[in-house]
Motif scaffolding. Structure first.
Motif, PDB file in Angstrom:
ATOM      1  N   LEU A  70       0.818  -0.899   0.037  1.00 36.12           N
ATOM      2  CA  LEU A  70       0.685  -0.296   0.125  1.00 36.12           C
ATOM      3  C   LEU A  70       1.075   1.001  -0.265  1.00 36.12           C
ATOM      4  O   LEU A  70       1.093   2.446  -0.022  1.00 36.12           O
ATOM      5  CB  LEU A  70      -1.394   0.341   0.843  1.00 36.12           C
ATOM      6  N   VAL A  71       2.149   0.912   0.552  1.00 31.53           N
ATOM      7  CA  VAL A  71       2.728   2.230  -0.128  1.00 31.53           C
ATOM      8  C   VAL A  71       2.269   2.721  -0.514  1.00 31.53           C
ATOM      9  O   VAL A  71       2.980   2.884  -1.996  1.00 31.53           O
ATOM     10  CB  VAL A  71       4.129   2.001   1.250  1.00 31.53           C
ATOM     11  N   ASP A  72       2.767   4.750  -0.737  1.00 29.44           N
ATOM     12  CA  ASP A  72       2.937   5.301  -1.849  1.00 29.44           C
ATOM     13  C   ASP A  72       1.975   5.470  -2.229  1.00 29.44           C
ATOM     14  O   ASP A  72       2.405   5.888  -4.325  1.00 29.44           O
ATOM     15  CB  ASP A  72       4.081   5.673  -1.875  1.00 29.44           C
ATOM     16  N   LEU A  73       0.525   4.913  -2.691  1.00 31.13           N
ATOM     17  CA  LEU A  73      -0.030   3.694  -3.332  1.00 31.13           C
ATOM     18  C   LEU A  73      -1.629   5.587  -3.302  1.00 31.13           C
ATOM     19  O   LEU A  73      -1.677   6.529  -2.247  1.00 31.13           O
ATOM     20  CB  LEU A  73      -1.403   3.180  -3.560  1.00 31.13           C
ATOM     21  N   GLU A  74      -1.629   6.166  -4.173  1.00 36.22           N
ATOM     22  CA  GLU A  74      -2.719   7.518  -4.424  1.00 36.22           C
ATOM     23  C   GLU A  74      -3.977   6.756  -3.854  1.00 36.22           C
ATOM     24  O   GLU A  74      -4.318   5.711  -3.673  1.00 36.22           O
ATOM     25  CB  GLU A  74      -3.224   7.928  -5.649  1.00 36.22           C
ATOM     26  N   HIS A  75      -4.708   7.780  -3.378  1.00 35.52           N
ATOM     27  CA  HIS A  75      -6.493   7.378  -2.481  1.00 35.52           C
ATOM     28  C   HIS A  75      -7.168   6.592  -3.189  1.00 35.52           C
ATOM     29  O   HIS A  75      -8.053   5.024  -3.060  1.00 35.52           O
ATOM     30  CB  HIS A  75      -7.132   8.533  -1.662  1.00 35.52           C
ATOM     31  N   GLY A  76      -7.066   6.910  -4.674  1.00 37.05           N
ATOM     32  CA  GLY A  76      -8.141   6.488  -5.348  1.00 37.05           C
ATOM     33  C   GLY A  76      -8.106   4.800  -5.764  1.00 37.05           C
ATOM     34  O   GLY A  76      -9.210   4.301  -5.854  1.00 37.05           O
ATOM     35  N   LEU A  77      -6.619   4.154  -5.882  1.00 37.13           N
ATOM     36  CA  LEU A  77      -5.808   3.337  -6.315  1.00 37.13           C
ATOM     37  C   LEU A  77      -6.254   2.822  -5.029  1.00 37.13           C
ATOM     38  O   LEU A  77      -7.515   1.606  -5.374  1.00 37.13           O
ATOM     39  CB  LEU A  77      -5.039   3.097  -6.365  1.00 37.13           C
ATOM     40  N   ILE A  78      -6.493   2.776  -3.818  1.00 29.86           N
ATOM     41  CA  ILE A  78      -6.904   2.405  -2.763  1.00 29.86           C
ATOM     42  C   ILE A  78      -7.683   1.791  -2.705  1.00 29.86           C
ATOM     43  O   ILE A  78      -8.230   1.210  -1.854  1.00 29.86           O
ATOM     44  CB  ILE A  78      -5.950   3.016  -0.519  1.00 29.86           C
ATOM     45  N   ARG A  79      -8.825   3.242  -2.547  1.00 30.19           N
ATOM     46  CA  ARG A  79     -10.193   3.066  -2.802  1.00 30.19           C
ATOM     47  C   ARG A  79     -10.623   1.440  -3.526  1.00 30.19           C
ATOM     48  O   ARG A  79     -11.388   0.519  -3.470  1.00 30.19           O
ATOM     49  CB  ARG A  79     -10.591   4.366  -2.838  1.00 30.19           C
ATOM     50  N   PHE A  80     -10.260   1.486  -4.817  1.00 30.97           N
ATOM     51  CA  PHE A  80     -10.527  -0.118  -5.474  1.00 30.97           C
ATOM     52  C   PHE A  80      -9.579  -1.059  -5.214  1.00 30.97           C
ATOM     53  O   PHE A  80     -10.998  -1.548  -4.991  1.00 30.97           O
ATOM     54  CB  PHE A  80     -10.208   0.198  -6.954  1.00 30.97           C
ATOM     55  N   ILE A  81      -8.849  -0.297  -4.475  1.00 28.76           N
ATOM     56  CA  ILE A  81      -8.253  -1.671  -4.318  1.00 28.76           C
ATOM     57  C   ILE A  81      -9.370  -2.899  -2.644  1.00 28.76           C
ATOM     58  O   ILE A  81      -9.512  -3.995  -2.415  1.00 28.76           O
ATOM     59  CB  ILE A  81      -6.511  -2.341  -3.392  1.00 28.76           C
ATOM     60  N   LEU A  82      -9.468  -1.570  -2.139  1.00 27.91           N
ATOM     61  CA  LEU A  82     -10.630  -1.548  -0.749  1.00 27.91           C
ATOM     62  C   LEU A  82     -11.590  -2.388  -1.038  1.00 27.91           C
ATOM     63  O   LEU A  82     -12.106  -3.378  -0.708  1.00 27.91           O
ATOM     64  CB  LEU A  82     -10.485  -0.844   0.189  1.00 27.91           C
ATOM     65  N   ARG A  83     -12.133  -1.239  -2.425  1.00 29.12           N
ATOM     66  CA  ARG A  83     -13.782  -2.667  -2.771  1.00 29.12           C
ATOM     67  C   ARG A  83     -13.537  -4.342  -3.039  1.00 29.12           C
ATOM     68  O   ARG A  83     -14.390  -4.994  -2.658  1.00 29.12           O
ATOM     69  CB  ARG A  83     -13.673  -1.546  -4.252  1.00 29.12           C
ATOM     70  N   ASP A  84     -12.445  -4.199  -3.947  1.00 29.72           N
ATOM     71  CA  ASP A  84     -12.009  -5.429  -4.359  1.00 29.72           C
ATOM     72  C   ASP A  84     -11.831  -6.573  -3.336  1.00 29.72           C
ATOM     73  O   ASP A  84     -11.800  -7.948  -3.384  1.00 29.72           O
ATOM     74  CB  ASP A  84     -11.312  -4.999  -5.831  1.00 29.72           C
TER      75      ASP A  84
END
Length: 138
Positions: A70-84
Motif C-alpha cells: 500500500l505504500v505510496d499509492l494514491e487514495h483513489g487506487l486504494i479505494r478500488f483495492i478496498l472494494r475488491d
C-alpha cells in the motif's frame, strides 16, 4: 465486472493491487477455491500479464506484507483495492477477524471512514444477495 479506473493503471500499480487481494485471501490462514477464482478473475479483468500472475500467485504461500503493497499509492487506487478486497474477503461466506483487520488497514491508508467501510461491507453483502437471486429467475 463493470469498467472502472483500474484499466488505466500502470503494471506496477496493478501488481500491488493483486498483491493486496492475495494478502486478504491468505489472511485467515486458509485459502479456498472461491478466493483463488475471484482473484484470478480480477487479475484477468485488469489484464495483468500472465507471467506476472505466476509471480503474484507465489504470494498465496508467502504474501507480501500489506503495508509494503500500500505504500505510496494514491487514495483513489486504494479505494478500488478496498472494494475488491472486500469481495475477496466475503467470497467464502463470512469475514474473518483477520480479514476485517486488514480491510480496516486498507481503509485507513485510503482515508476511508469507518462509516464508509461499513457501508462498503453492506454493499458487498447486498451484491452477493443480488447475484444469488439469479437462481430464482432462471
Amino acid at each position: 465486472m463493470f469498467p472502472d479506473g483500474l484499466s488505466h493503471r500502470s503494471p506496477q500499480e496493478l501488481r500491488r493491487y493483486a498483491e493486496v487481494l492475495v494478502y486478504i485471501a491468505a489472511a485467515d490462514g486458509e485459502l479456498v477455491r472461491e478466493e483463488i477464482a475471484v482473484i484470478e478473475a480480477m487479475m484477468g479483468r485488469c489484464m495483468i500479464h500472465p507471467e506476472v500472475r505466476v509471480d503474484i500467485r507465489s504470494g498465496f504461500e508467502h504474501p507480501v506484507p500489506l503495508e509494503q503493497s500500500l505504500v505510496d499509492l494514491e487514495h483513489g487506487l486504494i479505494r478500488f483495492i478496498l472494494r475488491d478486497a472486500a469481495f475477496v474477503a466475503a467470497i467464502d461466506g463470512s469475514y474473518d477477524p483477520k480479514e476485517i483487520k486488514a480491510l480496516k488497514a486498507i481503509a485507513k491508508a485510503g482515508e476511508v471512514s469507518k462509516e464508509d467501510l461499513s457501508s462498503l461491507l453492506d454493499w458487498v453483502g447486498d451484491g452477493w444477495n443480488w447475484y444469488q437471486n439469479f437462481s430464482k429467475i432462471l
